[in-house]
Motif scaffolding. Structure first.
Motif, short mmCIF file in Angstrom:
data_model
loop_
_atom_site.label_atom_id
_atom_site.label_comp_id
_atom_site.label_asym_id
_atom_site.label_seq_id
_atom_site.Cartn_x
_atom_site.Cartn_y
_atom_site.Cartn_z
N LEU A 168 1.35 4.42 -2.57
CA LEU A 168 1.12 5.66 -2.50
C LEU A 168 2.28 6.58 -2.88
O LEU A 168 2.17 7.61 -3.50
N LEU A 169 3.43 6.05 -2.52
CA LEU A 169 4.77 6.68 -2.87
C LEU A 169 4.83 7.02 -4.35
O LEU A 169 5.12 7.83 -4.97
N ILE A 181 10.21 0.46 -0.71
CA ILE A 181 9.42 1.80 -0.10
C ILE A 181 10.82 2.68 0.13
O ILE A 181 10.67 4.06 -0.18
N GLN A 230 10.93 6.17 -2.13
CA GLN A 230 11.08 7.54 -1.05
C GLN A 230 12.36 8.10 -1.59
O GLN A 230 12.06 9.64 -1.66
N PHE A 276 1.18 8.62 6.62
CA PHE A 276 1.01 8.91 5.25
C PHE A 276 -0.17 7.93 4.57
O PHE A 276 -1.11 8.14 4.00
N LYS A 277 0.19 6.60 5.10
CA LYS A 277 -0.92 5.35 4.51
C LYS A 277 -2.41 5.75 5.17
O LYS A 277 -3.15 5.64 4.62
N PHE A 288 5.63 6.81 7.27
CA PHE A 288 4.99 6.07 6.11
C PHE A 288 3.78 5.62 6.47
O PHE A 288 2.63 5.63 5.84
N GLU A 290 2.25 7.04 -6.35
CA GLU A 290 1.31 7.84 -6.85
C GLU A 290 1.70 9.35 -6.75
O GLU A 290 1.65 10.30 -7.19
N GLU A 291 2.55 9.52 -5.39
CA GLU A 291 3.04 10.89 -5.03
C GLU A 291 3.83 11.36 -5.80
O GLU A 291 4.05 12.39 -6.44
N LYS A 309 0.77 -0.91 -0.23
CA LYS A 309 0.05 0.04 -0.01
C LYS A 309 0.76 1.30 0.06
O LYS A 309 0.73 1.93 -0.77
N ILE A 310 1.87 1.32 0.54
CA ILE A 310 2.77 2.49 0.93
C ILE A 310 3.65 2.46 -0.25
O ILE A 310 3.69 3.70 -0.88
N ASN A 368 -4.09 8.57 3.85
CA ASN A 368 -4.59 8.28 2.58
C ASN A 368 -5.88 7.49 2.78
O ASN A 368 -6.97 7.42 1.81
N GLU A 369 -6.10 6.28 3.69
CA GLU A 369 -7.02 5.37 3.66
C GLU A 369 -8.43 6.50 4.11
O GLU A 369 -9.52 6.19 3.79
N LYS A 402 2.39 12.77 -9.02
CA LYS A 402 1.70 14.08 -8.71
C LYS A 402 2.77 15.32 -8.80
O LYS A 402 2.38 16.35 -8.95
#
Lengths: 359, 89
Positions: free
Chosen positions: A15-16, A222, A226, B70-71, B67, A18-19, A11-12, B74-75, A22
């Motif tokens: 998200l990273l 990660i 990062q 951040f997670k 992290f 995606e970041e 998940k992280i 986002n959730e 962006k």
């Protein structure tokens, strides 16, 4: 496993990624200069998580790959002497020299032993007082301190039959030369374990002289994402500097004890790198004080003339000018089981990493 | 070549640490960490038979905390987006 699993949270990771998407507004090329990063990036499919504008390229991060064939030729020549036992890390054993390799010599009966540590080589030296034990010292700042510790131990134990054949190298000259020569990159993913030893100060010239950022990265997905995000932020904000992402293992000052040992045993000297030629003060040479353990000074052998393979573009790949898929030999004539060049033979070479994970 | 993995110290005998990585056991020289305070239970990076750095538990926790925040942020936003049927970012 602790300090590993937490850095693989899917998940992280997403998200990273995606970041990064962006944040980025223009094409950015980042280079990694560590074989461990090359492997991780391909293994975890990092390029597929990144936006089109972001390109990752591999640099000269694999010590076996940048080492000259003449180094292997000389090791082969040592192995042919009756009174020599070669001790080496497994990485070197299959690397082709001009006409032979250590594994071919071993098959013919040479006494070549793969060791996990220079400490094992010292034990072999103690057990075989009538033989000369040559340890093949290869690697960057991460590995060189253990060679230094080994030499100091040999000196203290009066192991006069122990010799180091050093091809140890340091990273910054190659990183600076690449930019100086005009290879187009916008920042470096800095080597994690090299920096564990050296600290972050060795890269200061890169933002100062060349205006490029360096982010010292760990090896898990990660960590890498990062670090990429930190570099993208630096570039987008025009704030290029040296930063540490891998804070759990890298201190700004590095490992002081290891640095002292390096300085005790080695001095800087010019060295040859595949893809670069001679780079000033990029090699670690054994100081005069320890010359009695310097294989090059103490064991004289005839070495065959150097012959490079035709068609192999390993040098260009190490400079980030070409990628493995640009090579005509890649995956056809040159494969991990039948490697032509060192970038395919070393498990962390770019060609091997692409072959394994990204064909 | 510069590969190194975190290993937990189980025992220290003179300048050698007996360490566990997963289910394997390794000996690592502590000579390159002679300037550090290293004890049983610490995690070190092992490279070619030497412990080259003690892992900084506080730094690791701090970065993981970021992290995780951040997670979870986002959730929360995912839930909000679902509820409002709009994309926030």
């Amino acid at each position: 496993m602790k300090y590993i699993d937490e850095y693989r949270d899917k998940k992280i990771v997403l998200l990273l990624a995606e970041e990064i998407k962006k944040t980025i507004t223009k094409p950015i090329r980042l280079m990694e200069v560590c074989g461990g990063h090359t492997m991780s990036i391909q293994k975890y499919g990092i390029p597929y998580l990144l936006p089109e504008e972001l390109e990752l390229i591999s640099g000269p991060g694999c010590p076996v790959c940048v080492t000259s064939r003449s180094y292997v030729d000389r090791a082969v020549a040592y192995s042919r002497l009756d009174d020599v036992i070669i001790t080496t890390y497994g990485d070197l054993i299959r690397v082709p020299g001009s006409s032979s390799s250590l594994d071919k010599e071993k098959a013919k009966g040479a006494d070549i032993r793969i060791v996990y540590s220079i400490l094992d080589a010292l034990t072999i030296a103690k057990e075989n007082p009538k033989k000369k034990i040559v340890f093949l010292g290869i690697g960057f700042e991460t590995t060189a301190p253990s060679s230094a510790a080994g030499i100091i131990k040999a000196q203290m134990a009066a192991l006069s039959n122990f010799y180091l054949y050093s091809a140890h190298k340091v990273m910054p000259p190659a990183m600076e030369t690449l930019i100086d020569e005009g290879v187009l990159i916008d920042g470096y993913i800095g080597p994690g374990h090299v920096s564990t030893i050296t600290g972050s100060g060795i890269y200061q010239n890169i933002p100062k002289k060349f205006g490029l950022g360096v982010v010292i990265s760990g090896f898990e997905p990660i960590d890498l994402l990062q670090s990429i995000l930190m570099l993208v932020n630096q570039i987008e904000n025009n704030d290029q500097k040296v930063e540490i992402e891998y804070t759990r293992a890298v201190k700004p000052e590095g490992n002081i004890k290891a640095q002292e040992m390096l300085d005790e045993v080695f001095e800087y000297g010019d060295d040859w790198w595949r893809g670069f030629g001679i780079l000033k003060n990029s090699g670690l040479k054994i100081r005069e004080k320890y010359a009695m353990h310097d294989a090059e000074k103490q064991i004289i052998v005839d070495v065959e003339p150097l012959k490079e393979p035709k068609g192999c573009i390993c040098g260009e790949i190490l400079r980030g000018v070409n990628k493995p898929k640009d090579c005509k030999l890649f995956g056809t004539v040159c494969t991990p089981s039948n490697p032509v060049g060192s970038c395919m033979v070393s498990s962390e070479g770019s060609c091997a990493a692409y072959y394994l994970y990204n064909r | 070549m510069c590969l190194s993995i975190p290993a937990r110290i189980d025992k220290i005998e003179n300048d050698t640490a007996v360490c566990t990585v997963g289910t394997s056991s390794y000996n690592a020289s502590l000579e390159l960490l002679a300037h550090e305070d290293v004890s049983v239970g610490d995690y070190v990076l092992i490279h070619t038979g030497f412990a080259i750095q003690k892992l900084d538990a506080e730094e690791a926790e701090a970065s993981l905390k970021t992290f995780k925040e951040f997670k979870s942020l986002n959730e929360d936003m995912d839930i909000e987006e679902k509820e409002q049927s709009t994309r926030l970012i």
